[in-house]
Motif scaffolding. Sequence first.
Motif, PDB file in Angstrom:
ATOM      1  N   PHE A   1      43.593  59.576  55.312  1.00 29.04           N
ATOM      2  CA  PHE A   1      44.118  59.577  53.941  1.00 29.04           C
ATOM      3  C   PHE A   1      45.540  59.025  53.898  1.00 29.04           C
ATOM      4  N   GLY A   2      46.291  59.255  54.963  1.00 25.65           N
ATOM      5  CA  GLY A   2      47.667  58.784  55.000  1.00 25.65           C
ATOM      6  C   GLY A   2      47.798  57.282  55.048  1.00 25.65           C
ATOM      7  N   GLN A   3      46.739  56.590  55.466  1.00 25.89           N
ATOM      8  CA  GLN A   3      46.787  55.131  55.540  1.00 25.89           C
ATOM      9  C   GLN A   3      46.340  54.443  54.258  1.00 25.89           C
ATOM     10  N   ALA A   4      45.757  55.186  53.329  1.00 29.51           N
ATOM     11  CA  ALA A   4      45.252  54.580  52.093  1.00 29.51           C
ATOM     12  C   ALA A   4      46.419  54.162  51.205  1.00 29.51           C
ATOM     13  N   ARG A   5      46.488  52.880  50.887  1.00 26.31           N
ATOM     14  CA  ARG A   5      47.628  52.327  50.159  1.00 26.31           C
ATOM     15  C   ARG A   5      47.187  51.461  48.979  1.00 26.31           C
TER      16      ARG A   5
ATOM     17  N   ASP B   1      36.977  57.335  45.793  1.00 23.70           N
ATOM     18  CA  ASP B   1      38.184  57.394  44.958  1.00 23.70           C
ATOM     19  C   ASP B   1      38.727  56.017  44.605  1.00 23.70           C
ATOM     20  N   HIS B   2      38.743  55.103  45.590  1.00 19.86           N
ATOM     21  CA  HIS B   2      39.493  53.854  45.412  1.00 19.86           C
ATOM     22  C   HIS B   2      38.726  52.590  45.769  1.00 19.86           C
TER      23      HIS B   2
ATOM     24  N   ALA C   1      35.688  50.110  48.048  1.00 19.51           N
ATOM     25  CA  ALA C   1      35.396  49.671  49.412  1.00 19.51           C
ATOM     26  C   ALA C   1      36.571  48.962  50.068  1.00 19.51           C
ATOM     27  N   ALA C   2      37.334  48.200  49.289  1.00 19.29           N
ATOM     28  CA  ALA C   2      38.428  47.424  49.892  1.00 19.29           C
ATOM     29  C   ALA C   2      39.483  48.339  50.504  1.00 19.29           C
ATOM     30  N   VAL C   3      39.854  49.394  49.798  1.00 16.56           N
ATOM     31  CA  VAL C   3      40.845  50.334  50.331  1.00 16.56           C
ATOM     32  C   VAL C   3      40.290  51.052  51.555  1.00 16.56           C
ATOM     33  N   ALA C   4      39.046  51.524  51.454  1.00 17.30           N
ATOM     34  CA  ALA C   4      38.445  52.238  52.581  1.00 17.30           C
ATOM     35  C   ALA C   4      38.307  51.332  53.801  1.00 17.30           C
ATOM     36  N   ASP C   5      37.938  50.077  53.581  1.00 16.12           N
ATOM     37  CA  ASP C   5      37.796  49.136  54.698  1.00 16.12           C
ATOM     38  C   ASP C   5      39.138  48.885  55.374  1.00 16.12           C
ATOM     39  N   GLU C   6      40.199  48.833  54.592  1.00 16.49           N
ATOM     40  CA  GLU C   6      41.519  48.612  55.160  1.00 16.49           C
ATOM     41  C   GLU C   6      41.952  49.809  56.006  1.00 16.49           C
TER      42      GLU C   6
ATOM     43  N   GLY D   1      34.548  47.828  36.738  1.00 15.55           N
ATOM     44  CA  GLY D   1      35.402  48.475  35.757  1.00 15.55           C
ATOM     45  C   GLY D   1      36.155  49.653  36.338  1.00 15.55           C
ATOM     46  N   THR D   2      35.536  50.325  37.321  1.00 16.76           N
ATOM     47  CA  THR D   2      36.174  51.476  37.949  1.00 16.76           C
ATOM     48  C   THR D   2      37.223  51.073  38.974  1.00 16.76           C
ATOM     49  N   PHE D   3      36.912  50.069  39.807  1.00 15.27           N
ATOM     50  CA  PHE D   3      37.750  49.771  40.966  1.00 15.27           C
ATOM     51  C   PHE D   3      38.543  48.474  40.891  1.00 15.27           C
ATOM     52  N   ARG D   4      38.212  47.561  39.998  1.00 13.68           N
ATOM     53  CA  ARG D   4      38.941  46.295  39.933  1.00 13.68           C
ATOM     54  C   ARG D   4      40.377  46.525  39.479  1.00 13.68           C
TER      55      ARG D   4
END
Length: 333
Positions: free
Chosen positions: A41-45, A190-191, A193-198, A327-330
């Motif tokens: 969670f600390g890496q999610a930016r 929450d955020h 696929a792009a955030v989770a993949d990063e 609409g949710t994540f873009r």
Amino acid sequence: MDNMCEDRAMTVFAADGRHRVAVLARDGVLPFELSLVHRLFGQARTTAGGALYEVVTCAPVPGEIRTDADFTVTVPHGPEALAEADTVVVPGSAADHDGSFDPAVTAALARIRPGARIASICTGVFVLAAAGLLTGRRVTTHWRASERARARFPDVTFDLDVLYTDDDGVLTSAGAAAGIDLCLHMIRTDHGAAVADEVARGTVVAPHRASDQAQYLTRPVPQPRTSSTARAREWALANLHRPVTLRDLAAQEATSTRTFTRRFRDELGTSPGRWLVRQRVRRACTLLECTDLPVDEVAAAAGFGTAGSLRLHLQAELGVSPTAYRGTFRGRT
């Protein structure tokens, strides 16, 4: 005393709008499970580099906590943190194996506010079940704890053929490594696929192991030198925009389709076809989040061919349409 606790609760988390995650440490806590929540969670930016989560560690009584290793950890916060958290995560503890439960832990969990997301890692599920938070729900835990879990909590449905479960905001995971998958699933929810993949890339772990993947393999994993399917998977990811058949995949490893399918299941715990669909869905999600491509072009780039096919698969995997997902994540972060 209650008023004092409420006053302290307001100072646990910063008032900056970040999603608040409280990790409940207990006597005998497993250090790996305790730390992985902070690490992921600390890496999610955000795209601008801002932190998306604030993670704090709490305990029924703040102070020094014994781990199952040869060191202790100092926990700064008490149970008041649970009352303010948006997500509460309960790692496993050595105490879970001998069936001993601290009433102070149950009392601490009672502070969780309505609507908060609750998650357990490995045998942390025992604590949630003992507190009455899992009655009637489908959950999982480490397969070695399955018989004891089912005997102790007959009102809870234990599914031991999955890595993690998500039952309407109450989530559970199998062993410690499955806790990584569970945290990535929550970040993805929450955020996107792009955030989770990063986050996965920064942690150097697989970006997505599906929840229904088997916890363990019934046969030993074949030696990579002779039977790894890595070359075929790498080729498939580079060619998702094209039709990819089982014969194509097997050809990358110079083997028959039957042998390839067996090796693939041995290695990944799922079929080549199911794996391929999930990779296409992940590619489509990333494109919906990070580009302005029309839905039909996203479908083509992900290998679904048509917008209708993409819509069908996204609905089956995530329960949403491509338009709703975008609409949710873009631009959300």
